[in-house]
Design a protein around this motif. Structure first.
Motif, PDB file in Angstrom:
ATOM      1  N   UNK A  78      -0.270 -32.469 -37.954  1.00  0.00           N
ATOM      2  CA  UNK A  78       0.871 -31.920 -38.776  1.00  0.00           C
ATOM      3  C   UNK A  78       0.534 -30.322 -39.136  1.00  0.00           C
ATOM      4  N   UNK A  79      -0.631 -30.148 -39.611  1.00  0.00           N
ATOM      5  CA  UNK A  79      -1.004 -28.729 -39.970  1.00  0.00           C
ATOM      6  C   UNK A  79      -0.878 -27.935 -38.654  1.00  0.00           C
ATOM      7  N   UNK A  80      -1.545 -28.255 -37.660  1.00  0.00           N
ATOM      8  CA  UNK A  80      -1.624 -27.353 -36.413  1.00  0.00           C
ATOM      9  C   UNK A  80      -0.109 -27.169 -35.907  1.00  0.00           C
ATOM     10  N   UNK A  81       0.709 -27.987 -36.070  1.00  0.00           N
ATOM     11  CA  UNK A  81       2.064 -28.018 -35.383  1.00  0.00           C
ATOM     12  C   UNK A  81       2.840 -27.018 -36.334  1.00  0.00           C
ATOM     13  N   UNK A  82       2.702 -27.184 -37.740  1.00  0.00           N
ATOM     14  CA  UNK A  82       3.290 -26.289 -38.528  1.00  0.00           C
ATOM     15  C   UNK A  82       2.717 -24.728 -38.564  1.00  0.00           C
ATOM     16  N   UNK A 118     -10.048 -24.422 -37.160  1.00  0.00           N
ATOM     17  CA  UNK A 118      -8.406 -24.019 -37.270  1.00  0.00           C
ATOM     18  C   UNK A 118      -8.224 -23.443 -38.644  1.00  0.00           C
ATOM     19  N   UNK A 119      -8.902 -23.729 -39.765  1.00  0.00           N
ATOM     20  CA  UNK A 119      -8.749 -22.986 -40.938  1.00  0.00           C
ATOM     21  C   UNK A 119      -9.168 -21.405 -40.700  1.00  0.00           C
ATOM     22  N   UNK A 120     -10.464 -21.182 -39.952  1.00  0.00           N
ATOM     23  CA  UNK A 120     -10.854 -19.981 -39.239  1.00  0.00           C
ATOM     24  C   UNK A 120      -9.799 -19.364 -38.932  1.00  0.00           C
ATOM     25  N   UNK A 121      -9.157 -19.818 -37.941  1.00  0.00           N
ATOM     26  CA  UNK A 121      -8.009 -19.270 -36.962  1.00  0.00           C
ATOM     27  C   UNK A 121      -6.833 -18.893 -37.925  1.00  0.00           C
ATOM     28  N   UNK A 143     -15.599 -24.066 -26.967  1.00  0.00           N
ATOM     29  CA  UNK A 143     -15.106 -23.027 -26.195  1.00  0.00           C
ATOM     30  C   UNK A 143     -14.087 -22.359 -27.035  1.00  0.00           C
ATOM     31  N   UNK A 144     -13.209 -23.267 -27.758  1.00  0.00           N
ATOM     32  CA  UNK A 144     -12.096 -22.391 -28.575  1.00  0.00           C
ATOM     33  C   UNK A 144     -12.764 -21.655 -29.448  1.00  0.00           C
ATOM     34  N   UNK A 145     -13.703 -22.227 -30.299  1.00  0.00           N
ATOM     35  CA  UNK A 145     -14.400 -21.780 -31.306  1.00  0.00           C
ATOM     36  C   UNK A 145     -15.104 -20.298 -30.902  1.00  0.00           C
ATOM     37  N   UNK A 146     -15.813 -20.291 -29.774  1.00  0.00           N
ATOM     38  CA  UNK A 146     -16.574 -19.081 -29.102  1.00  0.00           C
ATOM     39  C   UNK A 146     -15.360 -17.943 -28.794  1.00  0.00           C
ATOM     40  N   UNK A 147     -14.324 -18.463 -28.048  1.00  0.00           N
ATOM     41  CA  UNK A 147     -13.255 -17.618 -27.670  1.00  0.00           C
ATOM     42  C   UNK A 147     -12.671 -16.786 -29.182  1.00  0.00           C
ATOM     43  N   UNK A 148     -12.639 -17.740 -30.187  1.00  0.00           N
ATOM     44  CA  UNK A 148     -12.293 -17.048 -31.323  1.00  0.00           C
ATOM     45  C   UNK A 148     -12.949 -16.182 -32.021  1.00  0.00           C
ATOM     46  N   UNK A 149     -14.224 -16.657 -31.769  1.00  0.00           N
ATOM     47  CA  UNK A 149     -15.394 -15.365 -32.225  1.00  0.00           C
ATOM     48  C   UNK A 149     -15.157 -14.137 -31.647  1.00  0.00           C
ATOM     49  N   UNK A 150     -14.959 -14.279 -30.312  1.00  0.00           N
ATOM     50  CA  UNK A 150     -15.117 -12.990 -29.485  1.00  0.00           C
ATOM     51  C   UNK A 150     -13.708 -12.254 -29.627  1.00  0.00           C
TER      52      UNK A 150
END
Length: 276
Positions: free
Chosen positions: A50-54, A140-143, A225-232
């Motif tokens: 729900x949070x990600x969709x919103x 996702x909170x970091x994003x 992988x998603x977390x590493x991509x977000x770091x980069x």
């Protein structure tokens, strides 16, 4: 005199009746007002999806993207409702990128709380490993906060890593009604540390993040992988700033991330194009 005595008796009896009513309302009050059809806590998968969709809806909403950003940057122009094309701001236009992401972040915080609270963490293992649910929520909170700080600069911020840091007061309404604005430097540094810890604490011995209903990550490997991509992604945004702006610690962290991905292959660490 008899009339006065009758009035006095009525008043006394009425007072006693009212006192009895008050007492009866206090007896089993909590049980009476508990809805047996309402769950005591939300399912973590429901909170996460729900949070990600919103989050995706709010940050890509027409009000945010079509009316504000594309008009202000003159990628598009309006021919009917022309306020944004004339740089006239609507009071509600920023809600989707400012106010609502905090609602989303609150959902991710609830997942962390459910998986760390001794009263609920064991129950949460029904839906997946505690550490993987926490990692998913932190990433996702970091994003979410990375988009807030990129859009607005200094903003109220919450840190799962340092919840007691007086600089980070967001999402703690019981303590902070008007949270302070944390600096961009402090937020970026903490986000990168959050991602590092989320990656290091993932449980990769299982093949799932949530046992059912995970429409985002699927596996701990893809979540990593998603977390590493977000770091980069964040490091690329910051690499042009000097140490005076970033501070020595953040500048070194950004440099280390950039150097790492320019010297090693990225296939096993980063999401590929179209990969899910």
């Amino acid at each position: 005199r008899n009339m006065n005595m009758k009035r006095l008796a009525i008043i006394i009896l009425g007072g006693l009746a009212l006192l009895g009513t008050t007492t009866s309302c206090q007896k089993d009050f909590e049980e009476i007002n508990t809805n047996p059809n309402r769950p005591q806590q939300a399912l973590p998968t429901a909170l996460f999806n729900g949070s990600t969709k919103l989050f995706l809806k709010y940050t890509r909403n027409y009000t945010t993207s079509g009316m504000m950003f594309r008009s202000w940057m003159q990628y598009t122009a309006q021919d009917t409702y022309t306020k944004e094309s004339r740089f006239l701001y609507r009071d509600y236009a920023g809600d989707y990128l400012w106010r609502f992401p905090y609602q989303v972040a609150g959902g991710y915080k609830d997942i962390i709380d459910l998986n760390t609270n001794p009263k609920t963490k064991e129950l949460m293992t029904t839906y997946g490993k505690n550490e993987n649910q926490i990692a998913a929520a932190r990433i996702m909170m970091a994003y979410t906060f990375s988009l807030l700080v990129q859009s607005f600069g200094d903003v109220p911020y919450y840190s799962a890593l340092n919840p007691d840091n007086p600089k980070f007061q967001a999402l703690q309404t019981d303590t902070y009604v008007t949270p302070v604005f944390a600096s961009q430097r402090d937020i970026y540094l903490d986000i990168l540390k959050e991602l590092d810890q989320a990656i290091s604490e993932m449980n990769t011995s299982v093949s799932y993040v949530f046992k059912d209903g995970d429409f985002i990550f699927g596996t701990p490997a893809k979540m990593k992988k998603f977390a590493n991509s977000l770091r980069l992604r964040i490091a690329n945004h910051l690499k042009g700033a000097n140490a005076t702006v970033l501070g020595a610690e953040l500048k070194q962290k950004v440099t280390d991330i950039i150097n790492h991905y320019t010297t090693v292959g990225t296939e096993t660490e980063l999401l590929g194009e179209g990969e899910r």
